[in-house]
Write an enzyme that holds these catalytic residues in place. Structure first.
Site, short mmCIF file in Angstrom:
data_model
loop_
_atom_site.label_atom_id
_atom_site.label_comp_id
_atom_site.label_asym_id
_atom_site.label_seq_id
_atom_site.Cartn_x
_atom_site.Cartn_y
_atom_site.Cartn_z
CB SER A 111 50.61 30.72 2.19
OG SER A 111 49.67 31.07 3.19
NE ARG A 164 46.72 26.96 2.47
CZ ARG A 164 47.67 27.61 3.15
NH1 ARG A 164 48.51 28.39 2.50
NH2 ARG A 164 47.78 27.47 4.45
CB SER A 192 44.84 22.49 4.64
OG SER A 192 44.86 23.50 3.66
#
Length: 583
Positions: free
Chosen positions: A411, A315, A152
């Site tokens: 987050s 994200r 990630s």
């Protein structure tokens, strides 16, 4: 040392990791050798994550083979039809020259080789994909499990082995513990076939799902688009950075699905680069300091909104031109939560319909969705930190006929809808673009709408930060001190001079707000997490990260509609950090 010796000859199969071990031996670096060879990685957040390199506590070809052998053994025991369902395998663009550990060339192909050597079908993507594509493919192809080779947003030295269950959610207990036990039962590679990456090209059991999954994903993404005609005529311009990862082409496709022209790509960051050469840290959650190139490009191009996906595109960071406001995960969740309910109401005008829908958030995230639910009449639930809890809860709710229309973790992890059971930066980028275009047509900015939301549902002022701690014993001492603050089993009574009215410790299962003093959330002994509710309305949580050497702290003041934030809130945050973490 016996456990370290097991499989030692296998370490030498890789010329790069062999050279690392020989160099350490030659230099007499016994402590370093001991750390690498006398301990093993444990399953953390849905899998393994560690630096690449030689050693049993590193990500390398041997540890990936061992992990896949354990995964195979467990899946064989669990699924009677495992040999027909198979496993999905995806990968990002990470790699490390000095250890020969690239996500694709070795680690994903080795994962596939182990399974193919036991006649298990493998759906191995032929090119890098966003992490959300793997859980999506698991559901779409009815596979028994999925593996994504990624770390990630971690530093460039790291890689990982992320596992998804047959429902498309990240693995949770007891599967993680049982897989780890199966790994440890047989650490020696089964045969030379485990190392034979050529099986990927020779074996008929290997299929490439890229075209099918990409097409299906984009088709289903259209269900989140509600104003395509408005999008196509919008004057708004967007800048997108993929942070040297996988996101560029996929976000461009998503924009086309929504009727937008492709966003302007940050040229220095659109192509894969395992060295992440233009950023000090490949994590867009760090904010303005790592978005510099995106913001400069947006200024030159007169673009209103900046979107940044992290290297595996699960994200999303968002910034808007107004002196450049970089939204926190909690702020963007307020906007996306409002938007998803607003668009849902457009198609479901009956108030009673709201009883069938849910929004979810992790317990360390903002309570803004709870405020929405209280006023609008839909359901809201909290989960433990980590999207594995959200994904599995979405799956459970779907079996009851309920639908989750939005989920998030602070987050910058967002999920619009329930097509994928993990956070998804690709779909979220397109949804944010449509929301921004709609608001612009109403002469509103994202920032203005955020304030409108707070005026309607109450201001939610939050502060999230962390301290880095690479020493596990120190972390243990900090949390032990908190749990024995005024004597054995006694938690702090005040924080920054403010009375603490409730304490919840999900590591031990204690919750002072419950009649039986037992936490409603599941006990999670693998990490530390303690939440304090203060008399002034502040909720503060301290927890250890599941993927990084950090102690994170989360604080939020939740005001009632019409009430402004407490003036001492920011001071309380600093006082909490100083009184609970720093001593």
């Amino acid at each position: 040392m016996v456990r370290g010796v097991m499989g030692f000859h296998a370490v030498l199969q890789n010329q790069w990791t062999r050279a690392q071990v020989e160099s350490l031996v030659g230099a007499g670096r016994v402590d370093d050798l001991s750390r690498r060879l006398c301990s093993r990685m444990s399953f953390g957040t849905a899998g393994l994550r560690a630096p690449m390199g030689a050693g049993f506590n590193r990500i390398n070809d041997l540890t990936v083979i061992q992990s896949t052998q354990g995964l195979y053994s467990y899946l064989c025991r669990y699924f009677a039809d495992f040999s027909s369902r198979g496993v999905v395998v995806g990968f990002d663009t990470r790699g490390q020259e000095e250890s020969g550990c690239s996500s694709h060339r070795w680690l994903a192909k080795l994962t596939a080789a182990v399974l193919l050597s036991r006649d298990v079908p493998v759906h191995l993507f032929s090119s890098f994909v966003p992490t959300p594509y793997v859980p999506y493919a698991v559901k779409k192809l009815r596979a028994a499990a999925g593996v994504m080779i990624t770390a990630s947003h971690n530093p460039k030295e790291d890689n990982g082995y992320k596992v998804y269950w047959c429902n498309g959610a990240q693995i949770a207990s007891p599967h993680d513990k049982e897989i780890l036990r199966c790994i440890e039962e047989q650490l020696e590679p089964w045969s030379a076939s485990c190392w034979d990456v050529g099986l990927v090209d020779r074996c008929s059991l290997r299929t490439d799902p890229l075209t099918q999954i990409n097409s299906c994903y984009m088709d289903e993404l259209a269900s989140l688009c509600f104003h395509r005609d408005l999008n196509s005529s919008s004057p708004l311009k967007f800048v997108h950075s993929s942070f040297h990862g996988v996101g560029h082409a996929f976000v461009q496709q998503a924009f086309r699905v929504f009727g937008f022209p492709p966003p302007i790509a940050v040229p220095e960051q659109k192509d894969p680069d395992p060295n992440f050469s233009s950023v000090r840290c490949p994590n867009p959650e760090e904010g303005e300091s790592v978005l510099e190139l995106s913001l400069l490009l947006a200024e030159r191009e007169n673009a209103r909104v900046v979107l940044a996906t992290d290297p595996d595109a699960d994200r999303l960071a968002v910034a808007e031109k107004c002196g450049w406001k970089v939204f926190t995960g909690n702020e963007m969740a307020a906007l996306l939560g409002w938007w998803m309910f607003f668009t849902w109401k457009e198609n479901h005008p009956e108030p009673a319909d709201a009883q069938s829908i849910y929004m979810l958030a992790t317990t360390v995230s903002s309570k803004i969705l709870q405020a929405f639910a209280r006023i609008e009449g839909f359901h809201f639930e909290e989960t433990l930190p980590g999207f594995k809890w959200i994904g599995n809860r979405i799956h459970e709710l779907s079996k009851t006929g309920s639908r989750v229309i939005f989920s998030f973790e602070e987050s910058i992890g967002f999920l619009c809808g329930d097509t994928v059971l993990d956070k998804d930066g690709v779909s979220s980028a397109a949804v944010v673009a449509e929301m921004a275009a709609y608001l612009h047509n109403k002469n509103l900015s994202l920032i203005q709408q955020l304030h409108n939301i707070y005026q309607t549902y109450g201001y939610h002022v939050s502060k999230t930060s962390y301290v880095v701690c690479n020493d596990p014993p120190t972390i243990q001492r900090i949390f032990s001190r908190i749990r024995n603050f005024d004597g054995s089993g006694s938690y702090p009574k005040t924080c920054g001079g403010v009375q603490i009215v409730h304490v919840r410790d999900v590591t031990t299962g204690y919750d002072s707000s419950q009649p039986d003093l037992r936490s409603v959330l599941p006990v999670s002994r693998s990490s530390h997490m303690i939440t304090f509710t203060l008399k002034n309305g502040v909720v503060a949580t301290l927890r250890t990260s599941g993927t990084e050497p950090k102690i994170k702290y989360y604080t939020e003041f939740c005001a009632a509609p019409g009430q402004r934030s407490a003036p001492r809130f920011c001071l309380s945050v600093m006082e909490m950090k100083q009184s609970l973490i720093e001593p």
